[in-house]
Scaffold this motif. Structure first.
Motif, PDB file in Angstrom:
ATOM      1  N   GLY A 125       0.810  -1.221   0.000  1.00 18.66           N
ATOM      2  CA  GLY A 125       0.000   0.000   0.000  1.00 18.66           C
ATOM      3  C   GLY A 125       0.835   1.258   0.000  1.00 18.66           C
ATOM      4  O   GLY A 125       0.436   2.282  -0.539  1.00 18.66           O
ATOM      5  N   VAL A 126       2.006   1.189   0.632  1.00 17.11           N
ATOM      6  CA  VAL A 126       2.936   2.321   0.695  1.00 17.11           C
ATOM      7  C   VAL A 126       4.350   1.760   0.539  1.00 17.11           C
ATOM      8  O   VAL A 126       4.676   0.728   1.121  1.00 17.11           O
ATOM      9  CB  VAL A 126       2.827   3.067   2.049  1.00 17.11           C
ATOM     10  CG1 VAL A 126       3.807   4.225   2.120  1.00 17.11           C
ATOM     11  CG2 VAL A 126       1.413   3.569   2.280  1.00 17.11           C
ATOM     12  N   THR A 127       5.163   2.450  -0.242  1.00 20.86           N
ATOM     13  CA  THR A 127       6.571   2.064  -0.356  1.00 20.86           C
ATOM     14  C   THR A 127       7.420   3.160   0.272  1.00 20.86           C
ATOM     15  O   THR A 127       7.158   4.346   0.086  1.00 20.86           O
ATOM     16  CB  THR A 127       6.989   1.825  -1.818  1.00 20.86           C
ATOM     17  OG1 THR A 127       6.722   3.001  -2.596  1.00 20.86           O
ATOM     18  CG2 THR A 127       6.239   0.643  -2.411  1.00 20.86           C
ATOM     19  N   LEU A 128       8.417   2.738   1.039  1.00 20.62           N
ATOM     20  CA  LEU A 128       9.276   3.680   1.750  1.00 20.62           C
ATOM     21  C   LEU A 128      10.727   3.403   1.399  1.00 20.62           C
ATOM     22  O   LEU A 128      11.097   2.255   1.135  1.00 20.62           O
ATOM     23  CB  LEU A 128       9.092   3.524   3.262  1.00 20.62           C
ATOM     24  CG  LEU A 128       7.663   3.672   3.780  1.00 20.62           C
ATOM     25  CD1 LEU A 128       7.037   2.312   3.999  1.00 20.62           C
ATOM     26  CD2 LEU A 128       7.633   4.475   5.049  1.00 20.62           C
ATOM     27  N   ILE A 129      11.544   4.438   1.424  1.00 18.12           N
ATOM     28  CA  ILE A 129      12.973   4.286   1.209  1.00 18.12           C
ATOM     29  C   ILE A 129      13.698   5.164   2.219  1.00 18.12           C
ATOM     30  O   ILE A 129      13.178   6.202   2.646  1.00 18.12           O
ATOM     31  CB  ILE A 129      13.378   4.606  -0.246  1.00 18.12           C
ATOM     32  CG1 ILE A 129      14.801   4.117  -0.533  1.00 18.12           C
ATOM     33  CG2 ILE A 129      13.181   6.075  -0.572  1.00 18.12           C
ATOM     34  CD1 ILE A 129      15.136   4.038  -2.016  1.00 18.12           C
ATOM     35  N   GLN A 130      14.852   4.738   2.589  1.00 17.94           N
ATOM     36  CA  GLN A 130      15.635   5.428   3.608  1.00 17.94           C
ATOM     37  C   GLN A 130      16.452   6.556   2.988  1.00 17.94           C
ATOM     38  O   GLN A 130      17.201   6.342   2.028  1.00 17.94           O
ATOM     39  CB  GLN A 130      16.553   4.408   4.275  1.00 17.94           C
ATOM     40  CG  GLN A 130      17.163   4.905   5.523  1.00 17.94           C
ATOM     41  CD  GLN A 130      17.567   3.745   6.404  1.00 17.94           C
ATOM     42  OE1 GLN A 130      17.099   2.620   6.250  1.00 17.94           O
ATOM     43  NE2 GLN A 130      18.432   4.035   7.337  1.00 17.94           N
ATOM     44  N   ALA A 131      16.324   7.759   3.532  1.00 13.82           N
ATOM     45  CA  ALA A 131      17.058   8.923   3.027  1.00 13.82           C
ATOM     46  C   ALA A 131      18.560   8.680   3.021  1.00 13.82           C
ATOM     47  O   ALA A 131      19.261   9.089   2.088  1.00 13.82           O
ATOM     48  CB  ALA A 131      16.723  10.161   3.863  1.00 13.82           C
ATOM     49  N   GLU A 132      19.049   8.005   4.038  1.00 11.04           N
ATOM     50  CA  GLU A 132      20.492   7.753   4.150  1.00 11.04           C
ATOM     51  C   GLU A 132      21.008   6.833   3.045  1.00 11.04           C
ATOM     52  O   GLU A 132      22.217   6.784   2.785  1.00 11.04           O
ATOM     53  CB  GLU A 132      20.817   7.145   5.523  1.00 11.04           C
ATOM     54  CG  GLU A 132      20.611   8.099   6.690  1.00 11.04           C
ATOM     55  CD  GLU A 132      19.173   8.199   7.189  1.00 11.04           C
ATOM     56  OE1 GLU A 132      18.944   8.904   8.187  1.00 11.04           O
ATOM     57  OE2 GLU A 132      18.259   7.583   6.588  1.00 11.04           O
ATOM     58  N   HIS A 133      20.110   6.121   2.370  1.00  7.36           N
ATOM     59  CA  HIS A 133      20.527   5.233   1.287  1.00  7.36           C
ATOM     60  C   HIS A 133      20.612   5.953  -0.068  1.00  7.36           C
ATOM     61  O   HIS A 133      21.214   5.419  -1.003  1.00  7.36           O
ATOM     62  CB  HIS A 133      19.602   4.042   1.176  1.00  7.36           C
ATOM     63  CG  HIS A 133      19.802   3.047   2.276  1.00  7.36           C
ATOM     64  ND1 HIS A 133      19.249   1.803   2.257  1.00  7.36           N
ATOM     65  CD2 HIS A 133      20.504   3.112   3.439  1.00  7.36           C
ATOM     66  CE1 HIS A 133      19.594   1.139   3.348  1.00  7.36           C
ATOM     67  NE2 HIS A 133      20.344   1.941   4.085  1.00  7.36           N
ATOM     68  N   LEU A 134      20.013   7.122  -0.186  1.00  4.45           N
ATOM     69  CA  LEU A 134      20.048   7.833  -1.468  1.00  4.45           C
ATOM     70  C   LEU A 134      21.477   8.133  -1.929  1.00  4.45           C
ATOM     71  O   LEU A 134      21.804   7.888  -3.098  1.00  4.45           O
ATOM     72  CB  LEU A 134      19.195   9.103  -1.421  1.00  4.45           C
ATOM     73  CG  LEU A 134      17.699   8.899  -1.147  1.00  4.45           C
ATOM     74  CD1 LEU A 134      16.974  10.226  -1.133  1.00  4.45           C
ATOM     75  CD2 LEU A 134      17.073   7.946  -2.140  1.00  4.45           C
ATOM     76  N   PRO A 135      22.370   8.640  -1.063  1.00  2.00           N
ATOM     77  CA  PRO A 135      23.751   8.862  -1.505  1.00  2.00           C
ATOM     78  C   PRO A 135      24.479   7.558  -1.846  1.00  2.00           C
ATOM     79  O   PRO A 135      25.339   7.543  -2.733  1.00  2.00           O
ATOM     80  CB  PRO A 135      24.427   9.558  -0.316  1.00  2.00           C
ATOM     81  CG  PRO A 135      23.334  10.052   0.552  1.00  2.00           C
ATOM     82  CD  PRO A 135      22.138   9.185   0.282  1.00  2.00           C
ATOM     83  N   VAL A 136      24.120   6.478  -1.172  1.00  2.00           N
ATOM     84  CA  VAL A 136      24.733   5.179  -1.474  1.00  2.00           C
ATOM     85  C   VAL A 136      24.313   4.729  -2.872  1.00  2.00           C
ATOM     86  O   VAL A 136      25.153   4.309  -3.684  1.00  2.00           O
ATOM     87  CB  VAL A 136      24.344   4.119  -0.412  1.00  2.00           C
ATOM     88  CG1 VAL A 136      24.838   2.739  -0.813  1.00  2.00           C
ATOM     89  CG2 VAL A 136      24.860   4.521   0.957  1.00  2.00           C
ATOM     90  N   ILE A 137      23.024   4.816  -3.166  1.00  2.00           N
ATOM     91  CA  ILE A 137      22.521   4.442  -4.486  1.00  2.00           C
ATOM     92  C   ILE A 137      23.168   5.315  -5.551  1.00  2.00           C
ATOM     93  O   ILE A 137      23.583   4.823  -6.611  1.00  2.00           O
ATOM     94  CB  ILE A 137      20.980   4.538  -4.542  1.00  2.00           C
ATOM     95  CG1 ILE A 137      20.353   3.496  -3.606  1.00  2.00           C
ATOM     96  CG2 ILE A 137      20.466   4.372  -5.966  1.00  2.00           C
ATOM     97  CD1 ILE A 137      18.875   3.705  -3.330  1.00  2.00           C
ATOM     98  N   ALA A 138      23.284   6.611  -5.274  1.00  2.00           N
ATOM     99  CA  ALA A 138      23.933   7.520  -6.227  1.00  2.00           C
ATOM    100  C   ALA A 138      25.374   7.089  -6.483  1.00  2.00           C
ATOM    101  O   ALA A 138      25.811   6.975  -7.636  1.00  2.00           O
ATOM    102  CB  ALA A 138      23.883   8.958  -5.711  1.00  2.00           C
TER     103      ALA A 138
END
Length: 165
Positions: free
Chosen positions: A63-76
């Protein structure tokens, strides 16, 4: 994975978080292939999803998908980008301050909404196009959490994310 008994040492460790999290970004996917719409708040409806999101009415486990802000730089970094905007990753809510994986199989509150973490939110093949070659693998282990809506309401930017007993 089933959580260990709450009275076990491992159960106590898994239930202990250093602080509440915080909603940093909210987005809705209006239709397949359309850009995400950044919003300041979203209405979550039990058994439906987020109103205005293309997945509303689909699987209750997602129903809702969440992602961790701290992972955004890692993914980048793993995908060879200086930064990655949340809308590119097509998750509904970006949360900072707590490890989302700790919310799997647990109930938690965001604003008026009670959610239950159902599963890790694995990347889809669209991440290869969004992030470039290797984008799918760059997101593996960093894709976030899927949650079902237990009690509907409104979630807003800045809302606390707290685990329920």
């Amino acid at each position: 994975m089933t959580l260990p008994p709450s009275d076990s040492e491992l159960g106590r460790l898994m239930a202990t978080l250093p602080r509440a999290g915080r909603v940093e970004w909210i987005g809705l996917r209006p239709a397949r292939g359309q850009a995400m719409q950044e919003v300041a708040q979203a209405e979550a409806v039990t058994g439906i999803g987020l109103l205005g999101d293309r997945y509303a009415g689909g699987s209750g486990k997602r129903g809702v998908t969440l992602i961790q802000a701290e992972h955004l730089p890692v993914i980048a970094a793993l995908s060879g980008h200086a930064s990655v905007l949340p809308a590119l990753l097509r998750r509904n809510v970006v949360v900072s301050g707590l490890p989302l994986i700790a919310l799997k199989e647990r109930r938690f509150r965001i604003g008026d909404v009670v959610l239950e973490g159902t599963d890790e939110c694995d990347p889809c093949s669209n991440m290869e196009q969004a992030l470039g070659p290797g984008g799918f693998n760059a997101m593996r282990g960093h894709g976030g959490l899927c949650a079902r809506i237990v009690a509907g309401g409104v979630l807003r930017l800045g809302d606390a994310v707290t685990v329920l007993a």
